[in-house]
Write an enzyme that holds these catalytic residues in place. Structure first.
Site, mmCIF file in Angstrom:
data_model
loop_
_atom_site.group_PDB
_atom_site.id
_atom_site.type_symbol
_atom_site.label_atom_id
_atom_site.label_comp_id
_atom_site.label_asym_id
_atom_site.label_seq_id
_atom_site.Cartn_x
_atom_site.Cartn_y
_atom_site.Cartn_z
ATOM 1 N NE ARG A 70 5.073 4.310 26.984
ATOM 2 C CZ ARG A 70 4.720 5.770 27.233
ATOM 3 N NH1 ARG A 70 4.884 6.119 28.481
ATOM 4 N NH2 ARG A 70 4.486 6.478 26.268
ATOM 5 C CE1 TYR A 198 0.426 -1.782 25.368
ATOM 6 C CE2 TYR A 198 1.784 -0.384 26.648
ATOM 7 C CZ TYR A 198 0.966 -0.930 25.570
ATOM 8 O OH TYR A 198 1.500 0.048 24.052
ATOM 9 C CE LYS A 207 8.708 3.051 24.405
ATOM 10 N NZ LYS A 207 8.967 3.812 23.290
ATOM 11 C CG HIS A 227 11.018 7.990 22.426
ATOM 12 N ND1 HIS A 227 9.636 8.715 22.874
ATOM 13 C CD2 HIS A 227 10.466 6.642 22.054
ATOM 14 C CE1 HIS A 227 8.798 7.692 22.491
ATOM 15 N NE2 HIS A 227 9.116 6.532 22.131
ATOM 16 C CB SER A 249 3.991 7.409 22.547
ATOM 17 O OG SER A 249 5.033 7.218 23.538
ATOM 18 N N GLY A 252 3.725 8.797 14.696
ATOM 19 C CA GLY A 252 4.015 8.625 13.325
ATOM 20 C C GLY A 252 5.503 8.292 13.366
ATOM 21 C CG ASP A 276 9.742 3.139 20.254
ATOM 22 O OD1 ASP A 276 9.398 4.316 20.004
ATOM 23 O OD2 ASP A 276 9.835 2.385 21.120
ATOM 24 C CB SER A 364 -4.759 -2.545 19.056
ATOM 25 O OG SER A 364 -5.074 -1.795 18.104
ATOM 26 N NE ARG A 365 1.428 0.501 20.987
ATOM 27 C CZ ARG A 365 2.261 1.292 20.997
ATOM 28 N NH1 ARG A 365 3.436 1.023 20.583
ATOM 29 N NH2 ARG A 365 2.135 2.350 21.802
HETATM 30 C C1 OXD Z 1 5.583 4.073 23.202
HETATM 31 C C2 OXD Z 1 5.964 2.963 22.527
HETATM 32 O O1 OXD Z 1 4.532 4.126 23.898
HETATM 33 O O2 OXD Z 1 6.686 2.961 21.805
HETATM 34 O O3 OXD Z 1 6.327 5.077 23.187
HETATM 35 O O4 OXD Z 1 5.187 1.733 22.672
HETATM 36 MN MN MN Z 2 7.814 4.784 21.683
#
Ligand code: OXD
Ligand code: MN
Length: 580
Positions: A70, A198, A207, A227, A249, A252, A276, A364-365
């Site tokens: 982000r 991204y 978000k 959040h 973010s 955990g 999240d 990485s996600r």
């Molecule tokens: C963040 C996400 O950046 O959840 O908070 O991707």
């Molecule tokens: Mn988040």
């Protein structure tokens, strides 16, 4: 496919006039649509097939190396009055913002397909759910939105029934960081995002909609968009408490949401509702209830393994889109923290060389459907959501914050949330490991002035019959040699257990100036290799450190001037005075 909703039809036509795509595709959310998108992306090299024997239906996407997180410095909240966005947001006048961003959208979809993606945040039939439409030129975004939201025909039908939706216009543009902007217009319930593919910049349901725009909408309508993960903790006796937990973010949230109880706590179960975002509303009986507006997880991959998070590890072995991980020689995804295998190519597709840094990008996600999680709770689909017993705030703090403490009451809890701080992580572009104030973990996500936001939190107290208890936790406390004092992960259940026992009026605590802390005997640490000294350190409240912390919080609140509610400054003074 098109729509009977004239406003939607007109907006799509206007967007097409501005961006000039070669064709327009309305997305219905079907399997055949998904398959065709995957084929297209494979053919263009935008997706790579991973080892289908070990990881069926898993694919890898490599984003542009300049587009991996982000971009808070390029994210704006554009309100008519600057004060309404507050010092917590970058601000631009809406007319200027439209002019700037439209110049980047001008003709940007030439040669591309424009996808129109209707989606619903929350169960389709829920009164707490809200819809949006994202227009995008990125098939990667469409694939991800299909996992992360209820996307397609049922969402469009709800939009046509309700007549309202959040408008999100997105283009990857030319991916030049100098020509990247993420703009929010909460007064018009609209978003314009250009120049990034991204996750948090491009999957506008997440978000941009479910936090920044929704927080504004929630203030107007009397609810909260937060959040927060949502987790159910069930005792061996079958009593379940739902907790909503706000952590910044990459601190955990996903691990806590799908915690695996350790063998030393037999009979305990953990149920995931969300990892999240939580939308919290007060029901007809004055109880706070939560829904997860999302339907998938967009989680941080590195560190995931059978020991840290067995559920996540199992969950991402099939039907998963990986972004920016490394690959092994036989095409399996690989990341730091995995005990098996070794990387052959890094996240940029280069032959792996440790001199180039980590093999997988630290941010990485994975993108995966929530229903694949072994601890998935069927109540995720309940239109009425789940009742919330406690709210947890937490951060990544080497020092100062103890393992757990409980606020005196809701008002004090709002101060605990407003005073949150955490070390920065790789989830956003910028320096990692710097302590910054991150109230309610919403610093990057609150769509309006924090002063007004805290006032809104305080106002909700009178509307609830029995407000949830509020706690603060810190799994990240270190000793002077930089070693973590608390084992974390599954063992965090021991802390959750104290919390739910407090909610049920069953467990003890000692009162301190910062709130209630467990005595060492109140925490079940049987079976843990944790010395008495370590436990004492984890539960210590150092008055000098806390005086400094409270002074810093006072200074931070001051930045918001007269928008800060007196009740909040009163709570700060009360705690500061008690510290001597
Ligand atoms: C963040 C996400 O950046 O959840 O908070 O991707
Ligand atoms: Mn988040």
């Amino acid at each position: 496919m098109t729509t009977t909703n004239a406003a939607l039809r007109d907006w799509v036509a206007d967007a097409a006039k501005l961006t000039r795509p070669d064709r327009i595709q309305w997305c219905d959310g079907s399997q055949s649509e998904r398959d065709a998108l995957i084929e297209l992306m494979l053919a263009r090299g935008e997706l790579i097939t991973l080892n289908q024997e070990t990881h069926p239906h898993c694919y890898l996407h490599r984003s542009d190396p300049s587009d991996v997180a982000r971009v808070e410095h390029l994210t704006y909240v554009c309100t008519r009055n600057r004060e309404d966005a507050g010092p917590n947001n970058n601000w631009m006048d809406p007319a200027e913002a439209h002019r700037k961003v439209d110049a980047l959208f001008d003709g940007c979809m030439h040669g591309r397909t424009m996808y129109v993606v209707p989606y619903c945040m929350g169960p389709i039939g829920s009164p707490y759910a809200r819809c949006g439409v994202e227009i995008t030129d990125s098939p990667y975004v469409v694939l991800n939105m299909r996992i992360m939201t209820r996307m397609g025909v049922p969402a469009l039908q709800r939009i046509e029934r309700d007549g309202t939706f959040v408008r999100g216009l997105h283009s990857i543009g030319d991916l030049d960081p100098e020509r990247r902007l993420i703009m929010h217009f909460p007064e018009d319930l609209s978003i314009k995002s250009v120049g990034s593919g991204y996750g948090g910049n491009a999957l506008l349901g997440k978000k941009c909609h479910a936090l920044r725009i929704a927080s504004w909408q929630a203030r107007d309508e009397g609810w909260l968009a937060e959040h927060m993960l949502i987790v159910g903790v069930e005792s061996p006796e079958g009593e379940t408490h739902y907790l909503a937990c706000a952590f910044p973010s990459a601190c955990g949230k996903t691990n806590l949401a799908m915690l695996v109880p350790p063998a030393t706590l037999p009979g305990w179960k953990v149920w995931t509702i969300g990892d999240d975002i939580a939308w919290l509303s007060i029901d007809g009986e004055g109880r706070l209830r939560a829904i997860n507006p999302e339907s998938g997880f967009f989680g941080v991959v590195p560190g995931t393994n059978p020991k840290t998070n067995r559920n996540a590890y199992e969950m991402i072995r099939r039907n998963t889109i990986y972004t920016n991980v490394a690959v092994t020689a036989d095409g399996q995804p690989w990341w730091e923290g995995l005990a098996d295998g070794k990387p052959a190519r890094d996240w940029q597709g280069r032959p792996y060389d440790p001199a180039n840094g980590p093999a997988a990008h630290p941010n990485s996600r994975f993108t995966v459907a929530a229903s694949q999680n072994p601890s998935y709770s069927p109540l995720t689909e309940a239109p009425e959501g789940v009742p919330i017993s406690a709210i947890l705030f937490g951060g990544r703090r080497r020092k100062v914050a103890p393992l757990v403490y409980e606020a005196r009451d809701w008002r004090h809890g709002v101060l605990v949330g407003a005073g949150m701080a955490s070390e920065t992580t790789a989830a956003a572009v910028g320096k990692v490991g710097v302590v910054r104030r991150d109230p309610m973990a919403m610093k990057p996500f609150c769509g309006y002035n924090f002063g007004d936001y805290w006032a809104h939190w305080l106002n909700l107290e009178g509307k609830m019959n029995k407000p949830p208890r509020v706690f603060h936790v810190n799994w990240f406390r270190q000793d002077n040699d930089g070693r973590f004092l608390w084992p974390g992960f599954g063992e965090n259940l021991r802390v959750l257990r104290w919390i739910v026992d407090r909610c049920a009026g069953r467990s003890g605590a000692r009162e301190t100036p910062i709130g209630f802390l467990p005595e060492p005997r109140d925490l079940d640490v049987r079976g843990l290799a944790l010395g008495e000294d370590t436990l004492r350190k984890l539960l210590e409240v150092d008055p000098a450190a806390w005086r400094a912390e409270m002074d810093e919080i006072a200074g931070y609140l001051d930045d918001f001037g007269n928008r800060v509610p007196d009740t909040l400054t009163g709570e700060q003074r009360k705690t500061r005075a008690a510290l001597g």
